[in-house]
Design an enzyme around this catalytic site. Structure first.
Site, PDB file in Angstrom:
ATOM      1  N   HIS A 128      -6.634   9.321  11.000  1.00 48.78           N
ATOM      2  CA  HIS A 128      -6.303   9.556   9.705  1.00 48.78           C
ATOM      3  C   HIS A 128      -8.025  10.079   9.169  1.00 48.78           C
ATOM      4  CE1 HIS A 128      -5.446   8.973   5.194  1.00 48.78           C
ATOM      5  NE2 HIS A 128      -4.216   9.185   5.533  1.00 48.78           N
ATOM      6  N   ASP A 205      -8.176   0.447  11.957  1.00 50.15           N
ATOM      7  CA  ASP A 205      -7.560   0.768  11.030  1.00 50.15           C
ATOM      8  C   ASP A 205      -6.015   0.295  11.102  1.00 50.15           C
ATOM      9  OD1 ASP A 205      -5.786   2.171   9.192  1.00 50.15           O
ATOM     10  OD2 ASP A 205      -6.733   4.235   9.527  1.00 50.15           O
ATOM     11  N   GLN A 208      -1.181   1.379   9.449  1.00 48.17           N
ATOM     12  CA  GLN A 208       0.261   1.728   9.875  1.00 48.17           C
ATOM     13  C   GLN A 208       0.861   0.491  10.582  1.00 48.17           C
ATOM     14  OE1 GLN A 208       2.326   4.142   8.779  1.00 48.17           O
ATOM     15  NE2 GLN A 208       0.542   5.235   7.735  1.00 48.17           N
ATOM     16  N   LYS A 231       1.791   0.053   1.848  1.00 47.80           N
ATOM     17  CA  LYS A 231       2.544   0.264   2.983  1.00 47.80           C
ATOM     18  C   LYS A 231       3.300  -0.836   3.570  1.00 47.80           C
ATOM     19  CE  LYS A 231      -0.680   3.866   4.413  1.00 47.80           C
ATOM     20  NZ  LYS A 231       0.064   5.245   4.239  1.00 47.80           N
ATOM     21  N   CYS A 369      -2.416  14.007   6.391  1.00 53.56           N
ATOM     22  CA  CYS A 369      -4.242  13.684   6.584  1.00 53.56           C
ATOM     23  C   CYS A 369      -4.682  13.471   7.962  1.00 53.56           C
ATOM     24  CB  CYS A 369      -4.324  12.388   5.978  1.00 53.56           C
ATOM     25  SG  CYS A 369      -4.066  12.669   3.957  1.00 53.56           S
TER      26      CYS A 369
HETATM   27  N1  PMP Z   1      -5.247   5.177   7.706  1.00 51.71           N
HETATM   28  C1  PMP Z   1      -3.859   5.504   8.344  1.00 51.71           C
HETATM   29  C2  PMP Z   1      -3.484   5.258   9.510  1.00 51.71           C
HETATM   30  C3  PMP Z   1      -2.980   5.723   7.241  1.00 51.71           C
HETATM   31  O1  PMP Z   1      -1.740   5.914   7.525  1.00 51.71           O
HETATM   32  C4  PMP Z   1      -3.345   5.835   5.724  1.00 51.71           C
HETATM   33  C5  PMP Z   1      -2.351   6.179   4.842  1.00 51.71           C
HETATM   34  N2  PMP Z   1      -1.767   7.282   5.009  1.00 51.71           N
HETATM   35  C6  PMP Z   1      -4.666   5.614   5.637  1.00 51.71           C
HETATM   36  C7  PMP Z   1      -5.766   4.981   6.791  1.00 51.71           C
HETATM   37  C8  PMP Z   1      -5.132   5.500   4.068  1.00 51.71           C
HETATM   38  O2  PMP Z   1      -4.638   4.562   3.318  1.00 51.71           O
HETATM   39  P1  PMP Z   1      -4.826   4.311   1.919  1.00 51.71           P
HETATM   40  O3  PMP Z   1      -4.290   5.991   1.308  1.00 51.71           O
HETATM   41  O4  PMP Z   1      -4.001   3.402   1.516  1.00 51.71           O
HETATM   42  O5  PMP Z   1      -6.302   4.266   1.546  1.00 51.71           O
END
Ligand code: PMP
Length: 411
Positions: A128, A205, A208, A231, A369
């Site tokens: 991401h 990270d 998910q 999430k 993203c």
């Molecule tokens: N890493 C991953 C794998 C994600 O899916 C996301 C959210 N789409 C993020 C990081 C970023 O998370 P946040 O927007 O809650 O900071």
């Protein structure tokens, strides 16, 4: 892979999410955008109401009753996270506003102190943007170099290539546990073990993963791990950074302000102990407190049961969608979370997203993203349906019928 059969009472679970019980564009809402943000469990919402109606006060500083109540509840969530991800101690849990901030904290604080010219940062092709850009910034500041671990045609990290990239120059390996775009579950334990052989620091990270997979940071033996409450059936604006005590203690503060200090004078400032050293300013107090109830919700159901049920949904959807003419799944890893990314020949993903919304079905379209991943796949985005524990096979049937009727119109 799930090892138990699903025994969850889905209708009972759904009743804890009143938001699901509504019509959108004249149709019953089908919410398949859970990888972006899951809906909020009732017990979480009740906690927020209770906080704002009865307990709202700033934490740590006040001695009055409301401040004490808020502080106690806030710190209870820290204890709860400590238990939820099995950290060595509660002080290793830092509250942030989300996974993005957690990763930026490490990239700025650890990165500024420990990265130097020629060091290598390994991230995967699946990341991401929030696990790419902070490292690009850190690399610009330090002169470190980013290396990208390639993936195979199924969307799985190539472990052979990963091992080849590891060397005594590798300072950090930062990968996601589960890919938000493709749903791939990465072999993070193996990735961490290999990184340790070259004494590299590891950051996972888990944005998910946390809603679907039981996380045990001591078992994983990672150095840092990041996740987001929103999430996990919890409120927005709350994230967690887990960090190993010795690393957190060696790192400089990320932001300056109230709470993160011991003593301030114009001649110099001494910093607070962890975790407070990294929690400058007033946090999202009510949301952090409510996050505890989101973890309770997940634990009451049990990760194993959640994963089993979501896997059933994934298989069911895969089998149905496969029969649609022109259906092209993007990401077919052997180990997958409940995410289906796809394209349909001759129908643009944005059109699909809009036409599904017109039928009350919420999916995500675009690059999610993960632009470098989309570039690698030679596409500009996908349609992504991501399932949570409150979704049903009946909803997948409606989704399937909607796709078939949309395709017919495009003829
Ligand atoms: N890493 C991953 C794998 C994600 O899916 C996301 C959210 N789409 C993020 C990081 C970023 O998370 P946040 O927007 O809650 O900071």
């Amino acid at each position: 892979m799930p090892t138990v059969t699903s025994t969850l009472d889905i209708q009972k679970i759904r009743s804890q999410f009143p938001v699901l019980d509504q019509e959108v564009n004249g149709k019953p809402l089908i919410y398949f955008d859970n990888a972006a943000t899951s809906q909020t469990a009732n017990q979480v919402v009740q906690s927020l109401i209770q906080f704002y109606q009865k307990d709202h006060a700033n934490i740590h500083r006040g001695i009055h009753t409301l401040a004490e109540r808020s502080t106690k509840a806030f710190e209870e969530t820290r204890e709860r996270v400590h238990e939820f991800i099995n950290s060595g101690e509660a002080d290793e849990i830092i509250f942030t506003k989300g996974t993005t901030e957690s990763i930026n904290l490490v990239a700025q604080s650890w990165g500024t102190k420990f990265l130097k010219e020629g060091d290598e940062i390994l991230i995967s092709q699946l990341e991401h943007h929030s696990n790419i850009v902070p490292w690009q910034l850190a690399a610009e500041r330090s002169g470190a170099v980013i290396k990208v671990i390639p993936i195979n045609e199924k969307g799985e990290i190539r472990m052979d290539e990963y091992r080849n990239l590891l060397s005594d120059r590798t300072r950090l390996v930062a990968v996601n546990y589960v890919s938000n775009s493709l749903g791939t579950i990465n072999p993070v334990k193996e990735i961490i073990e290999a990184a340790q052989e070259v004494k590299a620091i590891t950051l996972i990270d888990a944005a998910q993963a946390a809603p679907h997979i039981k996380i045990d940071v001591q078992e994983l033996n990672c150095d840092f791990l990041a996740l987001s409450s929103h999430k996990m059936y919890g409120p927005t604006g709350v994230g967690v950074l887990y960090g190993r005590r010795d690393l957190l203690e060696a790192m400089p503060p990320y932001q300056g302000g109230g709470e993160m200090i011991k003593d301030v004078s114009f001649s110099g400032t001494t910093y607070n102990d962890i975790p407070y050293k990294f929690e400058a300013g007033t946090p999202n107090i009510g949301e952090v407190i409510a996050f505890k109830y989101a973890m309770d919700f997940i634990d009451e159901l049990g990760h194993e049961h959640i994963q089993t049920y979501e896997h059933e949904l994934l298989e069911y959807a895969n089998n149905k969608l496969r029969s649609i003419p022109g259906f092209r799944p993007i990401g077919t890893a052997d180990e997958k979370a409940s995410v289906i990314s796809f394209l349909i020949d001759n129908v643009h993903q944005y059109d699909l997203g809009q036409l599904l919304d017109a039928r009350g079905i919420a999916v995500r379209t675009g690059h999610h993203c993960t632009q470098p991943l989309m570039d690698h796949l030679g596409i500009d985005g996908t349609v992504r349906a991501s399932f949570a524990v409150y979704n049903t096979k009946e909803e997948i049937d409606v989704f399937y019928d909607a796709l078939v009727s949309i395709i017919k119109k495009f003829g």
